[in-house]
Design an enzyme around this catalytic site. Sequence first.
Site, PDB file in Angstrom:
ATOM      1  N   HIS A  17     -36.645 -92.261 -14.980  1.00 47.46           N
ATOM      2  CA  HIS A  17     -38.070 -91.948 -14.852  1.00 47.46           C
ATOM      3  C   HIS A  17     -38.348 -91.247 -13.513  1.00 47.46           C
ATOM      4  O   HIS A  17     -39.078 -90.262 -13.452  1.00 47.46           O
ATOM      5  CB  HIS A  17     -38.917 -93.230 -14.894  1.00 47.46           C
ATOM      6  CG  HIS A  17     -38.880 -93.982 -16.196  1.00 47.46           C
ATOM      7  ND1 HIS A  17     -38.619 -95.324 -16.277  1.00 47.46           N
ATOM      8  CD2 HIS A  17     -39.093 -93.570 -17.474  1.00 47.46           C
ATOM      9  CE1 HIS A  17     -38.687 -95.728 -17.535  1.00 47.46           C
ATOM     10  NE2 HIS A  17     -38.958 -94.687 -18.299  1.00 47.46           N
ATOM     11  N   LYS A  41     -45.310-103.845 -27.366  1.00 47.39           N
ATOM     12  CA  LYS A  41     -43.911-103.686 -26.939  1.00 47.39           C
ATOM     13  C   LYS A  41     -43.365-104.942 -26.269  1.00 47.39           C
ATOM     14  O   LYS A  41     -42.199-104.967 -25.894  1.00 47.39           O
ATOM     15  CB  LYS A  41     -43.789-102.492 -25.996  1.00 47.39           C
ATOM     16  CG  LYS A  41     -43.949-101.162 -26.730  1.00 47.39           C
ATOM     17  CD  LYS A  41     -43.182-100.065 -26.055  1.00 47.39           C
ATOM     18  CE  LYS A  41     -43.144 -98.828 -26.931  1.00 47.39           C
ATOM     19  NZ  LYS A  41     -42.398 -97.737 -26.308  1.00 47.39           N
ATOM     20  N   ARG A  90     -33.893 -87.050 -23.139  1.00 45.12           N
ATOM     21  CA  ARG A  90     -32.538 -87.444 -22.781  1.00 45.12           C
ATOM     22  C   ARG A  90     -31.530 -86.821 -23.716  1.00 45.12           C
ATOM     23  O   ARG A  90     -30.616 -86.134 -23.323  1.00 45.12           O
ATOM     24  CB  ARG A  90     -32.378 -88.973 -22.859  1.00 45.12           C
ATOM     25  CG  ARG A  90     -32.896 -89.683 -21.676  1.00 45.12           C
ATOM     26  CD  ARG A  90     -33.170 -91.114 -21.983  1.00 45.12           C
ATOM     27  NE  ARG A  90     -34.326 -91.226 -22.865  1.00 45.12           N
ATOM     28  CZ  ARG A  90     -34.997 -92.326 -23.072  1.00 45.12           C
ATOM     29  NH1 ARG A  90     -34.620 -93.445 -22.508  1.00 45.12           N
ATOM     30  NH2 ARG A  90     -36.038 -92.337 -23.866  1.00 45.12           N
ATOM     31  N   SER A 128     -35.147 -98.377 -20.097  1.00 50.25           N
ATOM     32  CA  SER A 128     -35.556 -99.668 -19.525  1.00 50.25           C
ATOM     33  C   SER A 128     -34.966-100.826 -20.320  1.00 50.25           C
ATOM     34  O   SER A 128     -34.613-101.861 -19.749  1.00 50.25           O
ATOM     35  CB  SER A 128     -37.087 -99.780 -19.520  1.00 50.25           C
ATOM     36  OG  SER A 128     -37.649 -98.736 -18.784  1.00 50.25           O
TER      37      SER A 128
HETATM   38  P1  ADP Z   1     -42.325 -94.931 -23.918  1.00 51.96           P
HETATM   39  O1  ADP Z   1     -42.407 -96.353 -24.375  1.00 51.96           O
HETATM   40  O2  ADP Z   1     -43.622 -94.199 -23.934  1.00 51.96           O
HETATM   41  O3  ADP Z   1     -41.190 -94.121 -24.488  1.00 51.96           O
HETATM   42  P2  ADP Z   1     -40.721 -95.143 -21.557  1.00 51.96           P
HETATM   43  O4  ADP Z   1     -41.066 -95.858 -20.296  1.00 51.96           O
HETATM   44  O5  ADP Z   1     -39.561 -95.653 -22.319  1.00 51.96           O
HETATM   45  O6  ADP Z   1     -42.054 -95.116 -22.378  1.00 51.96           O
HETATM   46  O7  ADP Z   1     -40.463 -93.615 -21.246  1.00 51.96           O
HETATM   47  C1  ADP Z   1     -41.453 -92.784 -20.711  1.00 51.96           C
HETATM   48  C2  ADP Z   1     -40.944 -91.359 -20.723  1.00 51.96           C
HETATM   49  O8  ADP Z   1     -39.804 -91.247 -19.873  1.00 51.96           O
HETATM   50  C3  ADP Z   1     -40.491 -90.849 -22.088  1.00 51.96           C
HETATM   51  O9  ADP Z   1     -40.841 -89.486 -22.190  1.00 51.96           O
HETATM   52  C4  ADP Z   1     -38.996 -91.004 -22.035  1.00 51.96           C
HETATM   53  O10 ADP Z   1     -38.356 -90.072 -22.885  1.00 51.96           O
HETATM   54  C5  ADP Z   1     -38.727 -90.678 -20.586  1.00 51.96           C
HETATM   55  N1  ADP Z   1     -37.474 -91.275 -20.108  1.00 51.96           N
HETATM   56  C6  ADP Z   1     -37.120 -92.564 -20.113  1.00 51.96           C
HETATM   57  N2  ADP Z   1     -35.874 -92.740 -19.589  1.00 51.96           N
HETATM   58  C7  ADP Z   1     -35.440 -91.495 -19.254  1.00 51.96           C
HETATM   59  C8  ADP Z   1     -34.223 -90.985 -18.713  1.00 51.96           C
HETATM   60  N3  ADP Z   1     -33.195 -91.784 -18.420  1.00 51.96           N
HETATM   61  N4  ADP Z   1     -34.121 -89.659 -18.532  1.00 51.96           N
HETATM   62  C9  ADP Z   1     -35.155 -88.848 -18.877  1.00 51.96           C
HETATM   63  N5  ADP Z   1     -36.312 -89.257 -19.397  1.00 51.96           N
HETATM   64  C10 ADP Z   1     -36.459 -90.559 -19.596  1.00 51.96           C
END
Ligand code: ADP
Length: 160
Positions: A17, A41, A90, A128
């Site tokens: 992130h 979630k 990703r 996460s």
């Molecule tokens: P959500 O539940 O909305 O997917 P996340 O916290 O999992 O929320 O992710 C928020 C954003 O960050 C999403 O666009 C996700 O694709 C991106 N993201 C999460 N982890 C990574 C990573 N390792 N590399 C690039 N983008 C990421």
Amino acid sequence: MKLAIYPGTFDPVTNGHLDIVERAVQLFDAVTIAVSTNPAKNPLFTVPERIAMFREATRHLPRIEVESFSGLLVEYAAARGASVMIRGLRAISDFEYEFQMALINRKISRGLDTVFLMASEKYTYLNSTIVKEVARLGGDVSCFVPASVNERIRQKLAQS
Ligand code: ADP
């Protein structure tokens, strides 16, 4: 001023992130990180904890705000005056869902475009959920999350 919002659950914020946010601040005048309150979630951390962790992790960056949001993202973006939404990509597996969300959001809000940023390949395997799983099983997650988040994960798991 071009304001971008970066929405997500961020339970907790990871180095993936952060990599996206560091790229976004180079591209836009300001970036608002929007922490989703969506309780469906079943997050490990509360919204105030997730906000505090992201604030701590972005102290070194200029022009960043971290807030919570609930309800329809496009309405929140309009209220904030944001014209761009940032999402991280990703792998191909992210694509289908992100593509659907971007098109739906564009349909229901003409003023909002989604910009996809790719994190460094170092973080393509990271999310996460996996960080929480490894930590729950006693693994060391210090290379996946900022130091302050690592500490908070340890405290949270010790409580439970
Ligand atoms: P959500 O539940 O909305 O997917 P996340 O916290 O999992 O929320 O992710 C928020 C954003 O960050 C999403 O666009 C996700 O694709 C991106 N993201 C999460 N982890 C990574 C990573 N390792 N590399 C690039 N983008 C990421």
